[in-house]
Design a protein around this motif. Structure first.
Motif, mmCIF file in Angstrom:
data_model
loop_
_atom_site.group_PDB
_atom_site.id
_atom_site.type_symbol
_atom_site.label_atom_id
_atom_site.label_comp_id
_atom_site.label_asym_id
_atom_site.label_seq_id
_atom_site.Cartn_x
_atom_site.Cartn_y
_atom_site.Cartn_z
ATOM 1 N N TYR A 1 50.168 14.867 -32.022
ATOM 2 C CA TYR A 1 49.651 15.021 -33.031
ATOM 3 C C TYR A 1 50.604 16.867 -32.369
ATOM 4 C CZ TYR A 1 45.889 19.264 -34.527
ATOM 5 O OH TYR A 1 45.083 19.820 -35.190
ATOM 6 N N ILE A 2 50.635 17.450 -34.283
ATOM 7 C CA ILE A 2 51.241 19.005 -33.736
ATOM 8 C C ILE A 2 50.285 20.113 -34.607
ATOM 9 C CG2 ILE A 2 52.819 19.848 -35.249
ATOM 10 C CD1 ILE A 2 54.525 18.101 -34.863
ATOM 11 N N GLY A 3 49.943 20.695 -33.570
ATOM 12 C CA GLY A 3 48.989 22.068 -34.548
ATOM 13 C C GLY A 3 49.364 23.687 -33.617
ATOM 14 N N GLU A 4 48.874 24.418 -34.602
ATOM 15 C CA GLU A 4 48.759 25.361 -34.367
ATOM 16 C C GLU A 4 47.809 26.397 -34.126
ATOM 17 O OE1 GLU A 4 48.439 28.872 -35.999
ATOM 18 O OE2 GLU A 4 47.337 27.594 -38.135
ATOM 19 N N THR A 5 48.523 27.674 -33.313
ATOM 20 C CA THR A 5 46.954 28.760 -33.178
ATOM 21 C C THR A 5 47.828 29.964 -32.670
ATOM 22 O OG1 THR A 5 44.716 29.003 -31.142
ATOM 23 C CG2 THR A 5 47.023 28.339 -30.398
ATOM 24 N N LEU A 6 46.927 31.267 -32.946
ATOM 25 C CA LEU A 6 47.109 32.428 -32.389
ATOM 26 C C LEU A 6 46.667 32.971 -31.201
ATOM 27 C CD1 LEU A 6 48.119 35.539 -32.833
ATOM 28 C CD2 LEU A 6 46.381 35.592 -34.518
ATOM 29 N N ARG B 1 53.932 31.297 -38.567
ATOM 30 C CA ARG B 1 53.926 30.255 -37.346
ATOM 31 C C ARG B 1 53.194 28.851 -38.766
ATOM 32 N NH1 ARG B 1 50.488 33.365 -35.743
ATOM 33 N NH2 ARG B 1 48.518 31.923 -36.153
ATOM 34 N N LYS B 2 52.769 28.987 -39.565
ATOM 35 C CA LYS B 2 52.249 28.186 -40.672
ATOM 36 C C LYS B 2 53.489 27.228 -41.243
ATOM 37 C CE LYS B 2 47.675 28.043 -40.989
ATOM 38 N NZ LYS B 2 46.934 26.369 -40.868
ATOM 39 N N LEU B 3 54.307 28.033 -41.795
ATOM 40 C CA LEU B 3 55.585 27.300 -42.273
ATOM 41 C C LEU B 3 56.553 26.483 -41.241
ATOM 42 C CD1 LEU B 3 57.131 27.495 -44.471
ATOM 43 C CD2 LEU B 3 58.558 29.390 -43.683
ATOM 44 N N GLN B 4 56.187 27.532 -40.287
ATOM 45 C CA GLN B 4 56.814 25.890 -38.956
ATOM 46 C C GLN B 4 56.080 24.536 -38.878
ATOM 47 O OE1 GLN B 4 59.620 26.944 -37.417
ATOM 48 N NE2 GLN B 4 59.555 25.082 -36.785
ATOM 49 N N GLU B 5 54.762 25.458 -38.697
ATOM 50 C CA GLU B 5 52.860 24.119 -38.423
ATOM 51 C C GLU B 5 53.931 22.534 -39.423
ATOM 52 O OE1 GLU B 5 49.105 23.594 -38.030
ATOM 53 O OE2 GLU B 5 49.991 24.647 -39.352
ATOM 54 N N ALA B 6 53.921 23.167 -40.666
ATOM 55 C CA ALA B 6 54.340 22.307 -41.835
ATOM 56 C C ALA B 6 55.886 21.842 -41.507
ATOM 57 C CB ALA B 6 53.966 22.981 -42.716
ATOM 58 N N ILE B 7 56.650 22.280 -41.187
ATOM 59 C CA ILE B 7 57.802 21.831 -40.981
ATOM 60 C C ILE B 7 58.137 20.930 -39.956
ATOM 61 C CG2 ILE B 7 60.489 22.345 -40.869
ATOM 62 C CD1 ILE B 7 60.201 25.286 -41.877
ATOM 63 N N ASP B 8 57.000 21.194 -39.115
ATOM 64 C CA ASP B 8 57.571 20.446 -37.436
ATOM 65 C C ASP B 8 56.564 18.613 -37.813
ATOM 66 O OD1 ASP B 8 58.685 21.785 -36.163
ATOM 67 O OD2 ASP B 8 56.990 22.919 -35.049
ATOM 68 N N ILE B 9 55.042 19.303 -38.953
ATOM 69 C CA ILE B 9 55.167 18.378 -39.228
ATOM 70 C C ILE B 9 55.882 17.028 -39.535
ATOM 71 C CG2 ILE B 9 53.453 17.152 -40.296
ATOM 72 C CD1 ILE B 9 51.035 19.566 -39.089
ATOM 73 N N ARG B 10 56.643 17.970 -40.706
ATOM 74 C CA ARG B 10 57.242 16.931 -42.131
ATOM 75 C C ARG B 10 58.071 15.918 -41.223
ATOM 76 N NH1 ARG B 10 58.027 16.234 -47.890
ATOM 77 N NH2 ARG B 10 55.790 18.085 -47.546
ATOM 78 N N ARG B 11 59.115 17.187 -40.694
ATOM 79 C CA ARG B 11 60.294 16.221 -39.738
ATOM 80 C C ARG B 11 59.464 15.557 -38.238
ATOM 81 N NH1 ARG B 11 61.335 20.709 -36.122
ATOM 82 N NH2 ARG B 11 63.274 21.768 -37.840
#
Length: 189
Positions: free
Chosen positions: A108-113, A165-175
């Protein structure tokens, strides 16, 4: 009878006369050029050297969009296409993209502040309650014999800027295409 010849002697202007003439000419032609009307759309992009100006000119000329710049560490901090993130030295970073593995091989990949431990505890609570509020608890409900490996969590990158951070999360999920994230697809469309 010889005709009268008008002889004029040309002499070079002195440096002082040349300077004065140039100043007068410049002041005479110093009508300010009108500023172009601002575009209805303005974007901000990270400044990455001379190529940034070329990109800004293309965007302005082709799409009529004004471009402003902001400085950043490097484009690598935004895209990190090599797969290596900016990893925090802190065991409980604030503002990060994280990865949590399952013993079945999915992740699972996620993001948080917020602090990472706070977010992990929310995931654990959701799994304990089997409340289907997170993609991880849905994964455990569908695969009751699986175990989430909480201690093997990994910080992929850190960034306190929400959009980046949201952009990086989307890139990591896609990758990485983590299978656990896909149980909750409506969040990432």
């Amino acid at each position: 009878m010889p005709s009268a010849v008008n002889w004029t002697i040309s002499r070079k202007p002195s440096p002082a006369q040349l300077v004065s003439k140039t100043i007068r000419k410049t002041l005479k032609n110093s009508d300010p050029r009108p500023k172009p009307a601002p575009s209805p759309i303005r974007i901000t992009i990270p400044y990455q050297g001379p190529v940034t100006h070329q990109i800004a000119c293309l965007i302005k000329n082709k799409a009529n969009i004004d471009v402003t710049f902001f400085s950043s560490k490097s484009i690598k901090t935004h895209l990190q296409a090599n797969g290596r993130g900016t990893i925090s030295a802190s065991p409980n970073p604030i503002g990060c993209i994280y990865q949590i593995p399952c013993n079945c091989g999915h992740q699972y990949i996620g993001e948080t502040l917020r602090p990472l431990n706070t977010r992990l505890e929310e995931h654990r609570t959701s799994v304990r309650k089997l409340d289907q509020k997170s993609a991880i608890s849905e994964h455990i409900l569908k695969n009751i014999n699986n175990n989430i490996m909480w201690e093997a969590n990994k910080v992929l990158s850190t960034n306190n800027n929400w959009r980046q951070r949201k952009l990086q999360e989307a890139i990591d999920i896609r990758r990485h295409q983590p299978a656990i994230n896909h149980y909750n697809d409506n969040e990432y469309k």
